[in-house]
Design a protein around this motif. Structure first.
Motif, PDB file in Angstrom:
ATOM      1  N   VAL A  28      30.887  21.951 -30.256  1.00 55.07           N
ATOM      2  CA  VAL A  28      30.458  22.011 -28.860  1.00 55.07           C
ATOM      3  C   VAL A  28      31.649  22.416 -27.996  1.00 55.07           C
ATOM      4  CG1 VAL A  28      30.885  19.538 -28.419  1.00 55.07           C
ATOM      5  CG2 VAL A  28      29.216  20.792 -27.036  1.00 55.07           C
ATOM      6  N   ASN A  29      31.429  23.348 -27.086  1.00 56.69           N
ATOM      7  CA  ASN A  29      32.500  23.812 -26.204  1.00 56.69           C
ATOM      8  C   ASN A  29      32.850  22.749 -25.162  1.00 56.69           C
ATOM      9  OD1 ASN A  29      32.595  26.274 -27.510  1.00 56.69           O
ATOM     10  ND2 ASN A  29      31.374  27.350 -25.967  1.00 56.69           N
ATOM     11  N   PHE A  30      34.080  22.849 -24.636  1.00 50.53           N
ATOM     12  CA  PHE A  30      34.499  21.941 -23.570  1.00 50.53           C
ATOM     13  C   PHE A  30      34.293  22.628 -22.227  1.00 50.53           C
ATOM     14  CE2 PHE A  30      37.462  20.129 -20.533  1.00 50.53           C
ATOM     15  CZ  PHE A  30      37.283  18.770 -20.737  1.00 50.53           C
ATOM     16  N   ASN A  31      33.614  21.947 -21.306  1.00 51.81           N
ATOM     17  CA  ASN A  31      33.328  22.505 -19.992  1.00 51.81           C
ATOM     18  C   ASN A  31      34.538  22.378 -19.072  1.00 51.81           C
ATOM     19  OD1 ASN A  31      30.563  23.206 -20.417  1.00 51.81           O
ATOM     20  ND2 ASN A  31      30.023  21.046 -20.226  1.00 51.81           N
ATOM     21  N   VAL A  32      35.149  23.493 -18.732  1.00 53.58           N
ATOM     22  CA  VAL A  32      36.204  23.487 -17.728  1.00 53.58           C
ATOM     23  C   VAL A  32      35.578  23.439 -16.344  1.00 53.58           C
ATOM     24  CG1 VAL A  32      38.132  24.779 -16.742  1.00 53.58           C
ATOM     25  CG2 VAL A  32      37.815  24.717 -19.219  1.00 53.58           C
ATOM     26  N   ILE A  33      34.590  24.286 -16.114  1.00 53.89           N
ATOM     27  CA  ILE A  33      33.882  24.261 -14.835  1.00 53.89           C
ATOM     28  C   ILE A  33      32.487  24.820 -15.044  1.00 53.89           C
ATOM     29  CG2 ILE A  33      34.793  26.508 -14.065  1.00 53.89           C
ATOM     30  CD1 ILE A  33      34.991  25.150 -11.210  1.00 53.89           C
ATOM     31  N   ARG A  34      31.509  24.110 -14.519  1.00 48.75           N
ATOM     32  CA  ARG A  34      30.131  24.550 -14.655  1.00 48.75           C
ATOM     33  C   ARG A  34      29.467  24.634 -13.284  1.00 48.75           C
ATOM     34  NH1 ARG A  34      26.810  19.839 -15.127  1.00 48.75           N
ATOM     35  NH2 ARG A  34      28.032  17.948 -15.476  1.00 48.75           N
ATOM     36  N   TYR A  35      28.270  25.208 -13.257  1.00 44.79           N
ATOM     37  CA  TYR A  35      27.630  25.555 -11.999  1.00 44.79           C
ATOM     38  C   TYR A  35      27.336  24.329 -11.133  1.00 44.79           C
ATOM     39  CZ  TYR A  35      24.536  28.094  -8.788  1.00 44.79           C
ATOM     40  OH  TYR A  35      23.966  28.666  -7.687  1.00 44.79           O
ATOM     41  N   ALA A  36      26.997  23.196 -11.762  1.00 43.60           N
ATOM     42  CA  ALA A  36      26.746  21.988 -10.977  1.00 43.60           C
ATOM     43  C   ALA A  36      27.969  21.614 -10.160  1.00 43.60           C
ATOM     44  CB  ALA A  36      26.350  20.837 -11.903  1.00 43.60           C
ATOM     45  N   ASP A  37      29.147  21.767 -10.744  1.00 48.05           N
ATOM     46  CA  ASP A  37      30.391  21.488 -10.027  1.00 48.05           C
ATOM     47  C   ASP A  37      30.535  22.409  -8.826  1.00 48.05           C
ATOM     48  OD1 ASP A  37      32.930  20.695  -9.304  1.00 48.05           O
ATOM     49  OD2 ASP A  37      33.871  21.128 -11.217  1.00 48.05           O
ATOM     50  N   ILE A  38      30.238  23.677  -8.992  1.00 48.33           N
ATOM     51  CA  ILE A  38      30.350  24.635  -7.887  1.00 48.33           C
ATOM     52  C   ILE A  38      29.380  24.283  -6.762  1.00 48.33           C
ATOM     53  CG2 ILE A  38      29.847  27.032  -7.241  1.00 48.33           C
ATOM     54  CD1 ILE A  38      32.603  26.657  -8.433  1.00 48.33           C
ATOM     55  N   LEU A  39      28.161  23.872  -7.096  1.00 45.04           N
ATOM     56  CA  LEU A  39      27.208  23.473  -6.061  1.00 45.04           C
ATOM     57  C   LEU A  39      27.733  22.280  -5.264  1.00 45.04           C
ATOM     58  CD1 LEU A  39      23.828  23.760  -8.025  1.00 45.04           C
ATOM     59  CD2 LEU A  39      24.652  25.289  -6.217  1.00 45.04           C
ATOM     60  N   LEU A  40      28.338  21.325  -5.951  1.00 44.57           N
ATOM     61  CA  LEU A  40      28.867  20.148  -5.265  1.00 44.57           C
ATOM     62  C   LEU A  40      30.121  20.482  -4.469  1.00 44.57           C
ATOM     63  CD1 LEU A  40      28.279  17.457  -8.035  1.00 44.57           C
ATOM     64  CD2 LEU A  40      26.913  17.886  -5.981  1.00 44.57           C
ATOM     65  N   ILE A  41      30.950  21.382  -4.973  1.00 43.65           N
ATOM     66  CA  ILE A  41      32.111  21.848  -4.207  1.00 43.65           C
ATOM     67  C   ILE A  41      31.644  22.513  -2.917  1.00 43.65           C
ATOM     68  CG2 ILE A  41      33.939  23.595  -4.168  1.00 43.65           C
ATOM     69  CD1 ILE A  41      34.432  22.968  -7.135  1.00 43.65           C
ATOM     70  N   ALA A  42      30.650  23.391  -3.031  1.00 42.25           N
ATOM     71  CA  ALA A  42      30.144  24.093  -1.855  1.00 42.25           C
ATOM     72  C   ALA A  42      29.564  23.109  -0.836  1.00 42.25           C
ATOM     73  CB  ALA A  42      29.083  25.110  -2.275  1.00 42.25           C
ATOM     74  N   ALA A  43      28.816  22.112  -1.327  1.00 41.94           N
ATOM     75  CA  ALA A  43      28.219  21.121  -0.425  1.00 41.94           C
ATOM     76  C   ALA A  43      29.297  20.322   0.294  1.00 41.94           C
ATOM     77  CB  ALA A  43      27.304  20.193  -1.212  1.00 41.94           C
ATOM     78  N   GLU A  44      30.311  19.882  -0.445  1.00 40.84           N
ATOM     79  CA  GLU A  44      31.390  19.092   0.162  1.00 40.84           C
ATOM     80  C   GLU A  44      32.178  19.922   1.170  1.00 40.84           C
ATOM     81  OE1 GLU A  44      35.336  16.469  -1.101  1.00 40.84           O
ATOM     82  OE2 GLU A  44      33.945  17.163  -2.649  1.00 40.84           O
ATOM     83  N   ALA A  45      32.501  21.151   0.803  1.00 37.46           N
ATOM     84  CA  ALA A  45      33.284  21.997   1.696  1.00 37.46           C
ATOM     85  C   ALA A  45      32.511  22.329   2.964  1.00 37.46           C
ATOM     86  CB  ALA A  45      33.695  23.273   0.967  1.00 37.46           C
ATOM     87  N   LEU A  46      31.213  22.621   2.836  1.00 40.00           N
ATOM     88  CA  LEU A  46      30.403  22.947   4.010  1.00 40.00           C
ATOM     89  C   LEU A  46      30.308  21.755   4.948  1.00 40.00           C
ATOM     90  CD1 LEU A  46      28.638  24.969   5.502  1.00 40.00           C
ATOM     91  CD2 LEU A  46      26.687  24.226   4.108  1.00 40.00           C
ATOM     92  N   ASN A  47      30.237  20.555   4.400  1.00 43.19           N
ATOM     93  CA  ASN A  47      30.202  19.351   5.223  1.00 43.19           C
ATOM     94  C   ASN A  47      31.451  19.221   6.089  1.00 43.19           C
ATOM     95  OD1 ASN A  47      29.013  16.689   5.954  1.00 43.19           O
ATOM     96  ND2 ASN A  47      30.828  15.883   4.892  1.00 43.19           N
TER      97      ASN A  47
END
Length: 483
Positions: free
Chosen positions: A360-379
């Motif tokens: 199984v690959n190791f997740n460095v960054i996945r799309y869920a993280d980007i959605l939460l980054i965008a939500a936090e930054a927009l706030n």
């Protein structure tokens, strides 16, 4: 899969070549002559690049978990083992940080060699520019791990030649970040938007920039780079949360950047690190696996108590497991370990069929993280903009898996309440993926949270120590205060 096997094959071949080289800061002066001679064609440049990727493995897997999870509030050391005691109790010895430092600087030097010597090779200028940019982006990745862990560190932008310029003093953290952001910004503009599995591309560079700017508190730039990834339309969430962590879904729609593994060739140790360690007696290895797994890391009591009931929780931790044969039955953690000793284990990365040969690959960054980054930054940038709810609620909807009573959509929160909500969402969505300690540190909550768990954490422990051995080797280095 063909691409993955090819990349890993090249990495392993090049790793064998590298084992004959001296480590960074102890380099043989003749070594760079042979390295320079090695770079004579485009194929040589690509082979050198794969050598840099080989060094990336040392930053992820267990290293990311130790630095980002074991010393935070989600994870603890299994009561049955003591091999990670230093991480859980903040008593890091020189060997722990020494390995991290050397691996990072080995990777930096290899990246510098690729960028430097590839520039002198005569082949297609566009391909050459991509290889140089990719090498510099990898260099930025190594520096990012170093600077957030240890603060300002020495900067090297050219290969070390003999003993010349190997004793640079520590740069400031701002200077290191300037290099990181410059190299990744160049990669986001230069590299193609698609790449072979495991290699960086423009979208990955944007995703990393979004994360780094968030860590720095530069919310506008974080938002802009996160939106570049979202607006590309190339990524989405898996409908099933569990699929983000399964071998058969490696390099899927949600995976922006994964470290590549292949069972039997390059194995991922994370599933074994989280699996319940076998015990002597009637159960032993016979239930969870047929081999002895590491079983070093357990979810903390606080994580078990505070993780809200949801489908995502059921994927992340478990209080029982089925016999490996699929027939005999199930055993609870309480039956195996006794009441209250080890009530849950991290089931998120289960790969029992392969046991200690997980692919199984190791997740460095996945799309869920980007959605939460965008939500936090927009706030932070535009708190009245309702788009932040669209992004965070998309993650919550997948986590509840159709059970509306679990994790209902968020709405009408104050700016500060939304800050807390997105931090909590990150805690449980990205649990045990190497992000929790860094999230607490960037939000200024790390010390209070760890002290609330009874940990003896002093103010200076926000940074890790510079390895004592490196200070002995380089008289220009100074230790982080307190260590």
């Amino acid at each position: 899969m063909k691409n993955i096997k090819y990349i890993i094959g090249v990495l392993i071949t090049f790793a064998l070549f590298l084992t004959s080289c001296e480590s960074y800061l102890e380099e043989n002066p003749a070594g760079n002559i042979s390295i320079a001679n090695f770079y004579s064609s485009e194929d040589d440049a690509i082979a050198g690049l794969y050598g840099v990727y080989n060094s990336v493995y040392s930053l992820y897997g267990n290293t990311a978990i130790n630095y980002g999870e074991v010393n935070a509030d989600n994870a603890t050391v299994s009561p049955n083992v003591s091999d990670l005691f230093e991480w859980d109790e903040f008593t890091y010895n020189n060997g722990l940080t020494e390995g991290f430092w050397r691996s990072a600087y080995d990777g930096i030097n290899l990246a510098n060699e690729v960028a430097w010597y590839t520039s002198e090779i005569d082949f297609d200028s566009d391909k050459k520019a991509d290889i140089v940019s990719e090498a510099k982006a990898l260099r930025a990745l190594f520096y990012w791990h170093l600077v957030r862990a240890m603060g300002g560190v020495p900067i090297y932008e050219t290969p070390t030649v003999g003993f010349e310029n190997v004793n640079a003093p520590r740069a400031t953290a701002e200077e290191v970040y300037s290099l990181i952001l410059r190299d990744l910004t160049e990669a986001a503009l230069e590299l193609p938007t698609t790449s072979a599995a495991g290699r960086l591309n423009a979208h990955i560079a944007d995703a990393l920039l979004a994360r780094i700017y968030l860590y720095r508190g530069d919310y506008l730039n974080s938002l802009n780079h996160a939106k570049n990834v979202i607006d590309s339309g190339d990524y989405d969430l898996f409908p099933d949360y569990a699929n983000a962590f399964k071998t058969e879904h490696n390099n899927g729609i949600e995976h922006i950047y994964q470290i590549q593994y292949l069972s039997g060739e390059r194995n991922n140790g994370i599933p074994g690190s989280f699996g319940p360690r076998a015990l002597p007696g009637p159960y032993g290895n016979s239930f969870w696996a047929n081999t002895v797994v590491g079983g070093s890391i357990a979810p903390s009591a606080e994580f078990n108590a505070e993780n809200p009931i949801s489908y995502r929780r059921s994927v992340t931790i478990a209080d029982s497991y089925e016999h490996i044969d699929g027939v005999t039955g199930t055993i609870t953690m309480e039956e195996a370990y006794g009441p209250g000793v080890f009530p849950y284990y991290v089931s998120k990365f289960d790969d029992r069929a392969k046991e200690l040969q997980s692919g199984v690959n190791f997740n460095v960054i996945r799309y869920a993280d980007i959605l939460l980054i965008a939500a936090e930054a927009l706030n932070e940038v535009d708190p009245g903009n309702s788009q932040k709810y669209v992004w965070i609620n998309k993650v919550r909807a997948r986590a509840r898996n159709g059970v509306e009573a679990d994790l209902p959509d968020l709405a009408g929160l104050s700016q500060d309440d939304f800050r807390m909500a997105v931090l909590e969402e990150r805690r449980f969505e990205l649990a045990f993926e190497g992000q929790r300690a860094w999230d607490l540190k960037r939000r200024g909550q790390f010390l209070n949270v760890m002290r609330s768990q009874g940990k003896n954490v002093e103010d200076f422990m926000l940074l890790f120590p510079i390895p004592d051995n490196q200070i002995r080797l380089n008289s220009s280095l100074t230790q982080n205060p307190g260590w």
